[in-house]
Design a protein around this motif. Structure first.
Motif, PDB file in Angstrom:
ATOM      1  N   VAL A 198       0.874  -1.170   0.000  1.00 43.83           N
ATOM      2  CA  VAL A 198       0.000   0.000   0.000  1.00 43.83           C
ATOM      3  C   VAL A 198       0.909   1.217   0.000  1.00 43.83           C
ATOM      4  O   VAL A 198       1.715   1.399   0.920  1.00 43.83           O
ATOM      5  N   ALA A 199       0.812   2.043  -1.058  1.00 44.21           N
ATOM      6  CA  ALA A 199       1.676   3.219  -1.155  1.00 44.21           C
ATOM      7  C   ALA A 199       0.887   4.472  -0.843  1.00 44.21           C
ATOM      8  O   ALA A 199      -0.154   4.722  -1.445  1.00 44.21           O
ATOM      9  N   GLY A 200       1.381   5.235   0.112  1.00 51.95           N
ATOM     10  CA  GLY A 200       0.718   6.478   0.492  1.00 51.95           C
ATOM     11  C   GLY A 200       1.513   7.679   0.028  1.00 51.95           C
ATOM     12  O   GLY A 200       2.676   7.557  -0.352  1.00 51.95           O
ATOM     13  N   PHE A 201       0.870   8.845   0.034  1.00 51.60           N
ATOM     14  CA  PHE A 201       1.588  10.081  -0.244  1.00 51.60           C
ATOM     15  C   PHE A 201       0.828  11.240   0.402  1.00 51.60           C
ATOM     16  O   PHE A 201      -0.382  11.142   0.635  1.00 51.60           O
ATOM     17  N   PRO A 225       3.310   5.461  -8.132  1.00 53.42           N
ATOM     18  CA  PRO A 225       3.388   4.360  -7.153  1.00 53.42           C
ATOM     19  C   PRO A 225       2.962   3.013  -7.736  1.00 53.42           C
ATOM     20  O   PRO A 225       3.618   2.001  -7.500  1.00 53.42           O
ATOM     21  N   ALA A 226       1.873   3.001  -8.509  1.00 55.86           N
ATOM     22  CA  ALA A 226       1.400   1.712  -9.012  1.00 55.86           C
ATOM     23  C   ALA A 226       2.368   1.126 -10.032  1.00 55.86           C
ATOM     24  O   ALA A 226       2.532  -0.093 -10.116  1.00 55.86           O
ATOM     25  N   SER A 227       3.061   1.989 -10.791  1.00 52.51           N
ATOM     26  CA  SER A 227       3.986   1.473 -11.802  1.00 52.51           C
ATOM     27  C   SER A 227       5.173   0.766 -11.138  1.00 52.51           C
ATOM     28  O   SER A 227       5.888   0.019 -11.780  1.00 52.51           O
ATOM     29  N   GLN A 228       5.355   1.019  -9.843  1.00 49.34           N
ATOM     30  CA  GLN A 228       6.454   0.357  -9.135  1.00 49.34           C
ATOM     31  C   GLN A 228       5.988  -0.853  -8.339  1.00 49.34           C
ATOM     32  O   GLN A 228       6.747  -1.423  -7.562  1.00 49.34           O
ATOM     33  N   GLY A 229       4.721  -1.214  -8.500  1.00 52.28           N
ATOM     34  CA  GLY A 229       4.262  -2.465  -7.893  1.00 52.28           C
ATOM     35  C   GLY A 229       3.292  -2.327  -6.741  1.00 52.28           C
ATOM     36  O   GLY A 229       2.912  -3.330  -6.135  1.00 52.28           O
ATOM     37  N   ILE A 266      -2.324  -1.035  -3.983  1.00 53.89           N
ATOM     38  CA  ILE A 266      -3.283  -0.006  -3.574  1.00 53.89           C
ATOM     39  C   ILE A 266      -2.494   1.277  -3.330  1.00 53.89           C
ATOM     40  O   ILE A 266      -1.446   1.252  -2.683  1.00 53.89           O
ATOM     41  N   VAL A 267      -3.008   2.381  -3.854  1.00 55.85           N
ATOM     42  CA  VAL A 267      -2.371   3.679  -3.659  1.00 55.85           C
ATOM     43  C   VAL A 267      -3.372   4.583  -2.939  1.00 55.85           C
ATOM     44  O   VAL A 267      -4.545   4.645  -3.328  1.00 55.85           O
ATOM     45  N   ALA A 268      -2.924   5.226  -1.867  1.00 57.85           N
ATOM     46  CA  ALA A 268      -3.838   6.047  -1.071  1.00 57.85           C
ATOM     47  C   ALA A 268      -3.101   7.286  -0.607  1.00 57.85           C
ATOM     48  O   ALA A 268      -2.065   7.176   0.048  1.00 57.85           O
ATOM     49  N   LEU A 310      -7.695   7.371  -3.696  1.00 61.77           N
ATOM     50  CA  LEU A 310      -7.532   5.926  -3.494  1.00 61.77           C
ATOM     51  C   LEU A 310      -7.714   5.220  -4.827  1.00 61.77           C
ATOM     52  O   LEU A 310      -8.710   5.439  -5.516  1.00 61.77           O
ATOM     53  N   GLY A 311      -6.732   4.399  -5.184  1.00 63.01           N
ATOM     54  CA  GLY A 311      -6.828   3.679  -6.443  1.00 63.01           C
ATOM     55  C   GLY A 311      -6.235   2.290  -6.328  1.00 63.01           C
ATOM     56  O   GLY A 311      -5.490   1.994  -5.386  1.00 63.01           O
ATOM     57  N   THR A 312      -6.563   1.467  -7.298  1.00 64.90           N
ATOM     58  CA  THR A 312      -6.046   0.092  -7.275  1.00 64.90           C
ATOM     59  C   THR A 312      -6.098  -0.486  -8.681  1.00 64.90           C
ATOM     60  O   THR A 312      -6.305   0.223  -9.658  1.00 64.90           O
ATOM     61  N   ARG A 313      -5.889  -1.803  -8.758  1.00 68.38           N
ATOM     62  CA  ARG A 313      -5.984  -2.485 -10.052  1.00 68.38           C
ATOM     63  C   ARG A 313      -7.425  -2.893 -10.318  1.00 68.38           C
ATOM     64  O   ARG A 313      -8.206  -3.089  -9.394  1.00 68.38           O
ATOM     65  N   GLN A 314      -7.709  -3.075 -11.602  1.00 67.70           N
ATOM     66  CA  GLN A 314      -9.041  -3.489 -12.045  1.00 67.70           C
ATOM     67  C   GLN A 314      -9.553  -4.708 -11.275  1.00 67.70           C
ATOM     68  O   GLN A 314     -10.712  -4.750 -10.866  1.00 67.70           O
ATOM     69  N   VAL A 315      -8.690  -5.682 -11.032  1.00 68.23           N
ATOM     70  CA  VAL A 315      -9.155  -6.932 -10.401  1.00 68.23           C
ATOM     71  C   VAL A 315      -9.645  -6.718  -8.971  1.00 68.23           C
ATOM     72  O   VAL A 315     -10.405  -7.536  -8.451  1.00 68.23           O
ATOM     73  N   HIS A 316      -9.211  -5.637  -8.328  1.00 73.38           N
ATOM     74  CA  HIS A 316      -9.648  -5.386  -6.944  1.00 73.38           C
ATOM     75  C   HIS A 316     -10.790  -4.380  -6.873  1.00 73.38           C
ATOM     76  O   HIS A 316     -11.202  -3.982  -5.785  1.00 73.38           O
ATOM     77  N   MET A 317     -11.300  -4.006  -8.030  1.00 75.79           N
ATOM     78  CA  MET A 317     -12.306  -2.941  -8.117  1.00 75.79           C
ATOM     79  C   MET A 317     -13.494  -3.146  -7.180  1.00 75.79           C
ATOM     80  O   MET A 317     -13.959  -2.220  -6.528  1.00 75.79           O
ATOM     81  N   ARG A 318     -13.968  -4.374  -7.091  1.00 69.85           N
ATOM     82  CA  ARG A 318     -15.171  -4.615  -6.288  1.00 69.85           C
ATOM     83  C   ARG A 318     -14.897  -4.641  -4.794  1.00 69.85           C
ATOM     84  O   ARG A 318     -15.819  -4.765  -3.996  1.00 69.85           O
TER      85      ARG A 318
END
Lengths: 443, 485, 132
Positions: free
Chosen positions: A235-238, A250-254, A257-259, A279-287
């Motif tokens: 989980v990457a925060g900023f 953050p997501a391009s580095q793995g 979840i980015v928050a 707050l964002g994530t990958r498509q597969v975790h959307m739900r």
């Protein structure tokens, strides 16, 4: 009162329709034992001009630029806001609308939030982003709860270089349900020490912040590799969204979840709120995402339109099994953010990020040249730690009285850093301001 | 009667943001670079986010057009039940934009932010006076956040008493946030049905309240728009077993200056500054959801707290029993400025009068419409009234159809299908800022729709007809989610 | 909503009180929801199914089915181990609406106790339970 349109005659007429004789009789369903016995004890009502006078006086008792030079960041940043953002966001069709539950008459909000979600994904590198949360701290707490649900594990590792207030919010959210927080220490270069993670078998998530609270840029790719090695999510925060005008997302580095906090994107600091929880994530975790989402669809005549969607995750349907209890977003803040990101554009956002980095780098070098120790060697964005020494406090106070806030004393959060101050310089600080600061702290 | 509001007008199309603009355009100016460049390690750098490049004119046209597709309180009547869509005074925006508030950094040393701290301190006291409670925290960012904060306070109280409890009583009329907030504290919701009069019966509470139950969450006035007449007795039952009474203050607009929440047995109540205290909803936030508590719960409130010593204000963080922090800084300060402006503009008499007129408006609409629409509970209501589509069912016209048809008449629809205990609910909250003339216009539109349901139901089924888009395909949106462009 | 006599209720499956159906088989009994259930739920937008290999007892929740504004739990009509799930539903949840007993099946299980299958309702009993 100018907000109450009823004339005495109208009141009488309406009471007649209702079938009572006085306003007081409207409250007969309230048992006498539940009624107030006395009037509310409040100051007397003010006219509009008297209110202006009072508010002007209160506002004048708070230190702001240009009278006071405030070199504070730490989760709230001084960036210039174009007048167009204020004017557009101030349009009352945006400001005085409710949550867009009736999409046919809310397409303005809905399309704008869809655009926000899209640009937020570009910024964070994620495939989906929510319509926003309260602030970066609550977004981080929700991200960790999401990782707990996804992995079915009950422990999370949180870097000590995440904003101390954010860590406190995470603790408030996680402790009552019995989830455990493991704190990761920091290394001498000002980044998180991940070596303890390998020994932790059942972590749901490893949480890092980059740039971290010391302003240092974390190695998120290494964080992701370490987290994934033990089956945990990164989980990457900023707190400073502008940093991603320059840094790898953050997501391009793995990060799964980015928050983070989006206050830098066109929001006034406003004594700390409202902010913008991103707050964002990958498509597969959307739900599994908490919070509101806007999606694109068509109307019955085939025209493009937007609606709130995937509502079955939310509290009003799933009740106690919802992904979160959240039932609003900070919609108007997200609206300001999309306006700001669009006003800067790819070109302007990059330039602004570079300028912030250059200003802070100039200040850091000038302080070092003046003999102040920079304790952490890792690269920074627009804030950094400087060691002014244990005897600096009287100087800090003197400068405060002279209209300079020389950073944030760190000892209250990190007792081992007595004499350490977190300084921030954005595009709003002129070279002259920076030179003056260096001169004043070096006297 | 005046001419109907709803009409067609020139509505401009507008593409998505990134379908405008050209690379290299600029909608904002940057200060000159007056320091030497300092290259960043290329290893750390990315390409920067792919935002569209627009001119300021592109930006202004885009968002101005989008705004015209929205309906706000400034556009017209917005009778959304449970949401209190009252007029948002313009002066609020001026006050919140004052530089001393808007540009204030949240971590300023206390001597440099006395104005902001004083405003928080005074607003806390005003809200305590209005509710009859003893202490207030303005940290929660929204109603649901306040509710979570309140539940955490109750959780901390039981923890401190040495025995954590496992359940919480939630009536069937409750908002959906209630069970979701309770679940975050590990409490299992115990549902209780309201009685035949639409209010809670003390016997039903006594039957489930025990020493494993943390308390009860009640909304009073409840979501049917009725005052919970047995609230004192219910509070006594809950207190007898060591439980606490949590009140959802969503409906405070009915009882300002009328009911003392502390005196009726409430231990914790959250308010919505964006409902009762006239701060704008902003299309779904930011709101502000302060909680007010009785003296014995004050030690558990979130930190930091604003304190006063002599004439000076400061922040106190060292409070060992506190539940902790609920947000990054002090809550939605920008919203607090507006609520403070509202309370100081209205004064005690103005607030009481607002509640009286809110209740008058709701009862007026109820009386005027009860011949045309089925009234779920035909009793004097508080600030909102709940109808249903039962009278239109023979014509196969539903609540949703009528809500959509109202748009054609120029009104925002009421809250629909809530509360869940009324099948096909139509929940109308007019608020006090609507005049009799505007209410009459709305009543006439509702009556016209009732007539259309009988005579030309197809017109109602296929509504809205005059909006920018027609009914949207929500099934497609959920089956094949497209969340970014 | 369909009238009861318009419902498609095939003879070759057994029905549970919670409106799941099960098509008996030695190793791999298929489970889905009845025409009545899909009709009540309306347009189905998402189906959440368990991991293959999970062992569930009769009455335990094996997943959820979502329409735009409702979520319903799915319950095991019998105990067993999940041997397959219908992957097609991830992309095309509408199959539960259009072909509830065919392409809209949900899971396959290896039944633990065949007596539990025998205890499920046949068409006539289910129809009666629906009030038809």
């Amino acid at each position: 009162m100018r907000y109450l349109p009823h004339t005495p005659e109208e009141i009488q007429e309406m009471l007649g329709v209702v079938g009572v004789e006085s306003l007081d009789q409207l409250f007969l369903s309230i048992p006498p034992s539940c009624r107030r016995q006395s009037d509310l004890n409040l100051p007397e009502a003010l006219s509009e001009w008297a209110l202006d006078e009072r508010m002007d006086r209160l506002a004048a008792r708070t230190a702001v630029a240009p009278e006071v030079k405030v070199f504070l960041g730490a989760g709230s940043y001084d960036h210039f806001i174009p007048a167009a953002v204020d004017a557009l966001a101030g349009r009352s069709e945006f400001l005085t609308a409710y949550t867009p539950y009736q999409p046919e008459i809310s397409q303005g909000t809905l399309q704008a939030i869809y655009e926000y979600q899209t640009l937020a994904c570009h910024l964070m590198g994620t495939e989906v982003a929510t319509a926003s949360h309260y602030d970066g701290a609550t977004a981080l707490a929700e991200a960790l709860l999401m990782a707990i649900r996804k992995t079915d594990r009950r422990r999370v590792a949180v870097s000590r270089l995440i904003h101390p207030h954010y860590r406190q919010v995470v603790a408030t959210y996680l402790h009552p349900a019995g989830y455990e927080i493991v704190e990761l220490p920091y290394r001498s270069d000002g980044t998180t020490d991940l070596s303890a993670v390998a020994g932790e078998g059942d972590l749901a998530a490893v949480a890092l912040q980059s740039p971290n609270f010391f302003g240092c840029i974390e190695d998120l790719a290494a964080g992701a590799a370490t987290a994934h090695g033990v089956g945990a999510m990164l989980v990457a925060g900023f707190t400073e969204a502008l940093a991603y005008g320059l840094l790898k997302s953050p997501a391009s580095q793995g990060a799964e979840i980015v928050a983070g906090e989006g206050q830098s994107l066109g929001l006034a600091r406003s004594f700390g709120g409202p902010g913008l929880g991103m707050l964002g994530t990958r498509q597969v975790h959307m739900r599994s995402l908490p919070g509101r989402l806007v999606g694109k669809t068509v109307d019955q005549e085939g025209r493009q339109g937007f609606v709130l969607t995937l509502a079955t995750r939310e509290q009003h349907i799933r009740r106690e099994r919802a992904t979160s209890n959240i039932c609003t977003n900070n919609s108007h803040c997200a609206l300001r953010a999309v306006m700001y990101m669009a006003a800067l554009g790819k070109t302007g956002f990059r330039e602004l990020a570079v300028l912030n980095h250059d200003k802070a780098a100039y200040l850091k070098q000038a302080l070092a040249a003046a003999g102040h120790r920079i304790p952490f060697s890792r690269a920074t964005f627009n804030e950094f730690v400087v060691d002014f020494g244990a005897s600096f406090e009287p100087v800090y106070r003197r400068l405060q009285e002279a209209g300079i806030v020389a950073g944030l004393p760190l000892a209250r959060y990190y007792p081992e850093l007595e004499g350490g101050y977190l300084l921030c310089a954005t595009e709003t600080a002129s070279r002259q301001d920076l030179d003056r600061l260096v001169k004043e702290v070096s006297r | 009667m005046r001419a109907p509001l709803g009409t067609t007008g020139l509505i401009l199309n507008e593409p998505l943001l990134w379908e405008r603009g050209r690379p290299g355009r600029r909608g904002a100016s940057l200060p000159a670079a007056d320091v030497p460049p300092s290259p960043m390690d290329p290893e750390l750098c990315g390409d920067g986010p792919d935002f569209p490049d627009l001119s300021e004119v592109d930006l202004v046209r885009h968002f101005t057009r989008l705004s015209t597709w929205n309906y706000g309180v400034d556009t017209g009547f917005y009778p959304l039940g449970s949401c209190t869509m009252k007029y948002n005074p313009k002066t609020h925006e001026r006050q919140a934009a004052l530089k001393g508030f808007a540009a204030a950094h949240p971590l300023l040393p206390a001597p440099l932010c006395q104005g902001a701290l004083q405003l928080i301190w005074e607003l806390e006291r005003d809200l305590a006076a209005i509710t009859g409670m003893d202490a207030v925290s303005l940290q929660p960012a929204a109603g649901a956040h306040g509710e979570l904060t309140g539940m955490l306070v109750i959780h901390a109280h039981h923890q401190h008493q040495g025995h954590q409890r496992s359940k919480i009583i939630i009536p069937d009329t409750a908002h959906g946030t209630n069970p979701a907030s309770a679940a975050l504290c590990g409490y299992r919701p115990v549902a209780v049905a309201s009685g035949p009069e639409g209010v809670l019966e003390p016997s039903a509470i006594a039957a489930v309240m025990d020493e494993e139950t943390a308390g009860i969450m009640v909304t009073n006035p409840n979501t049917l728009g009725l005052f919970e007449t047995h609230i004192r007795e219910i509070a006594a039952i809950v207190h007898d077993k060591g439980g606490l009474v949590y009140a959802d203050g969503a409906n405070l607009n009915a009882v300002m200056g009328i009911v003392d929440m502390g005196a009726i047995g409430v231990d914790v109540i959250h308010l919505n500054l964006h409902k009762t205290f006239a701060t704008p909803h902003g299309g779904g936030g930011p709101g502000s959801g302060p909680i007010c508590v009785r003296r014995r719960l004050e030690p558990y409130l979130p930190v930091p707290r604003v304190a006063k010593a002599g004439e000076r204000f400061h922040l106190e963080a060292d409070r060992p029993l506190s539940i902790g922090r609920m947000g990054a800084f002090h809550g939605h300060f920008g919203v607090m400025v507006k609520a403070y402006s509202y309370i100081r503009s209205m004064g005690a008499d103005g607030l009481r009068r607002a509640s009286e007129l809110a209740v008058l408006n709701a009862n007026y609409v109820k009386e005027r419409l009860k011949k045309d629409f089925h009234l779920a509970y035909d009793r004097p209501c508080m600030h909102e009234c709940v109808f249903s589509d039962a009278d239109q069912a023979p014509f196969k016209v539903t609540t949703l159809d009528m809500a959509k048809r109202l748009m054609d008449y120029g009104f925002h629809p009421p809250t629909i299908y809530f509360p869940l205990v009324v099948h096909g609910a139509i929940m109308i909250e007019p608020t006090e800022t609507e005049s009799k003339a505007d209410l009459d216009c709305f009543v006439a539109a509702m009556q016209a729709i009732a007539e259309e349901a009988r005579t030309e139901p197809e017109t109602v089924h296929s509504a809205p007809h005059r909006t920018k888009v027609r009914r949207l395909d929500e099934v497609l949106a959920a089956r094949k989610p497209c969340l970014i462009g | 909503m369909k009238e009861i006599d318009a419902l498609n209720l095939p003879e070759d499956v057994r029905y549970a009180e919670d409106h799941e159906w099960l098509r008996p088989s030695e190793d791999a009994a298929r489970i889905g929801i009845s025409d009545y259930a899909q009709d009540q739920l309306g347009d189905i937008v998402y189906v959440e199914l368990p991991a293959v290999g999970r062992r569930l007892t009769k009455g335990e929740e094996f997943g959820t089915v979502e329409s735009v504004k409702a979520v319903s739990s799915l319950y095991m009509p019998v105990g067993g181990e999940v041997t397959a799930v219908n992957e097609q539903l991830a992309e095309a949840p509408e199959l539960v609406n259009t072909d509830p007993y065919g392409q809209g099946w949900m899971i396959e299980v290896k039944v633990t106790d065949v007596a539990e299958v025998a205890a499920l309702m046949d068409r006539a009993a289910y129809l009666k339970a629906l009030g038809g």
